[in-house]
Scaffold this motif. Structure first.
Motif, short mmCIF file in Angstrom:
data_model
loop_
_atom_site.label_atom_id
_atom_site.label_comp_id
_atom_site.label_asym_id
_atom_site.label_seq_id
_atom_site.Cartn_x
_atom_site.Cartn_y
_atom_site.Cartn_z
N LEU A 64 0.85 -1.20 0.00
CA LEU A 64 0.00 0.00 0.00
C LEU A 64 0.88 1.24 0.00
O LEU A 64 0.82 2.08 0.90
N ALA A 65 1.69 1.35 -1.03
CA ALA A 65 2.64 2.44 -1.16
C ALA A 65 1.94 3.73 -1.56
O ALA A 65 1.04 3.74 -2.40
N GLU A 66 2.37 4.81 -0.93
CA GLU A 66 1.78 6.12 -1.23
C GLU A 66 1.88 6.43 -2.72
O GLU A 66 0.93 6.95 -3.31
N LYS A 67 3.01 6.10 -3.33
CA LYS A 67 3.21 6.39 -4.75
C LYS A 67 2.11 5.76 -5.62
O LYS A 67 1.59 6.40 -6.54
N LEU A 68 1.73 4.53 -5.30
CA LEU A 68 0.70 3.85 -6.08
C LEU A 68 -0.70 4.34 -5.74
O LEU A 68 -1.56 4.45 -6.61
N LEU A 69 -0.94 4.65 -4.48
CA LEU A 69 -2.26 5.14 -4.08
C LEU A 69 -2.49 6.59 -4.51
O LEU A 69 -3.62 7.04 -4.64
N ARG A 70 -1.41 7.31 -4.74
CA ARG A 70 -1.52 8.70 -5.16
C ARG A 70 -2.13 8.82 -6.56
O ARG A 70 -2.79 9.80 -6.89
N LYS A 71 -1.91 7.80 -7.38
CA LYS A 71 -2.47 7.76 -8.73
C LYS A 71 -2.61 6.29 -9.12
O LYS A 71 -1.81 5.76 -9.88
N PRO A 72 -3.61 5.59 -8.56
CA PRO A 72 -3.69 4.14 -8.72
C PRO A 72 -3.98 3.68 -10.15
O PRO A 72 -5.03 4.01 -10.70
N PRO A 73 -3.04 2.93 -10.74
CA PRO A 73 -3.31 2.37 -12.07
C PRO A 73 -4.35 1.25 -11.98
O PRO A 73 -4.55 0.66 -10.91
N GLN A 94 -12.67 -1.43 -21.66
CA GLN A 94 -12.57 -2.52 -20.69
C GLN A 94 -12.15 -1.99 -19.32
O GLN A 94 -12.68 -2.42 -18.29
N LYS A 95 -11.21 -1.06 -19.31
CA LYS A 95 -10.76 -0.47 -18.05
C LYS A 95 -11.90 0.31 -17.39
O LYS A 95 -12.15 0.19 -16.19
N VAL A 96 -12.58 1.12 -18.18
CA VAL A 96 -13.70 1.91 -17.66
C VAL A 96 -14.79 0.96 -17.15
O VAL A 96 -15.35 1.19 -16.07
N GLY A 97 -15.09 -0.08 -17.89
CA GLY A 97 -16.11 -1.04 -17.48
C GLY A 97 -15.76 -1.72 -16.16
O GLY A 97 -16.63 -1.89 -15.29
N PHE A 98 -14.51 -2.11 -16.01
CA PHE A 98 -14.06 -2.73 -14.77
C PHE A 98 -14.23 -1.77 -13.60
O PHE A 98 -14.78 -2.13 -12.55
N ALA A 104 -15.49 6.51 -13.47
CA ALA A 104 -14.64 5.44 -14.00
C ALA A 104 -13.81 5.94 -15.17
O ALA A 104 -12.64 5.55 -15.32
N GLU A 105 -14.39 6.79 -15.97
CA GLU A 105 -13.68 7.37 -17.12
C GLU A 105 -12.44 8.14 -16.65
O GLU A 105 -11.34 7.96 -17.16
N LYS A 106 -12.62 9.01 -15.67
CA LYS A 106 -11.50 9.80 -15.16
C LYS A 106 -10.49 8.93 -14.43
O LYS A 106 -9.28 9.12 -14.57
N ALA A 107 -10.98 7.96 -13.66
CA ALA A 107 -10.08 7.08 -12.92
C ALA A 107 -9.21 6.25 -13.86
O ALA A 107 -8.04 6.00 -13.58
#
Length: 129
Positions: free
Chosen positions: A28-37, A78-82, A102-105
């Motif tokens: 749960l690294a800050e770097k990944l949570l700051r902009k979660p792929p 597919q990403k947006v749908g997920f 979801a689109e923005k994420a």
């Protein structure tokens, strides 16, 4: 459980605190949570699913068992749908509206809202304990 370096950013710290109750990997690294792929969000989903069974039956094996290369090859739709499906499953489980696009994420925007969904995922899993 592994030692977590908790963030000073409140919405990241809350995600770390809630999610760390269920798993140690992915980190749960800050770097990944700051902009979660999307792949990271899927990895968190899988860890919560293994630990709690939540959200059982929402995703197909194609999503749950997808390898990193498969996820990387997902289309934008597919990403947006997920992400959309995850968001709706969490909202239904916790009984509250979570501001999220979801689109923005899928583009890495509004990470605080993505973290709100991840926090809701942990809340939903806690309901099953």
């Amino acid at each position: 459980m592994a030692e977590i370096k908790f963030s000073e950013v409140k919405w990241i710290r809350v995600s770390q605190e809630k999610l760390s109750k269920f798993f140690t990997k992915p980190k749960l690294a800050e770097k990944l949570l700051r902009k979660p792929p999307v792949r990271y969000v899927r990895d968190i989903l899988n860890s919560i699913l293994r630990a709690s069974g939540f959200p059982q039956g929402v995703f197909t094996d194609l999503v749950i068992k997808a390898k990193p290369a498969d996820i990387k090859a997902w289309t934008r739709d597919q990403k947006v749908g997920f992400l959309y499906r995850l968001h709706k499953a969490v909202e239904i489980a916790v009984g509250r509206t979570i501001e999220f696009s979801a689109e923005k994420a899928s583009q890495g925007a509004e990470p605080e809202n993505t973290n709100a969904v991840l926090q809701g995922l942990a809340d939903g899993a806690s309901l099953l304990k």
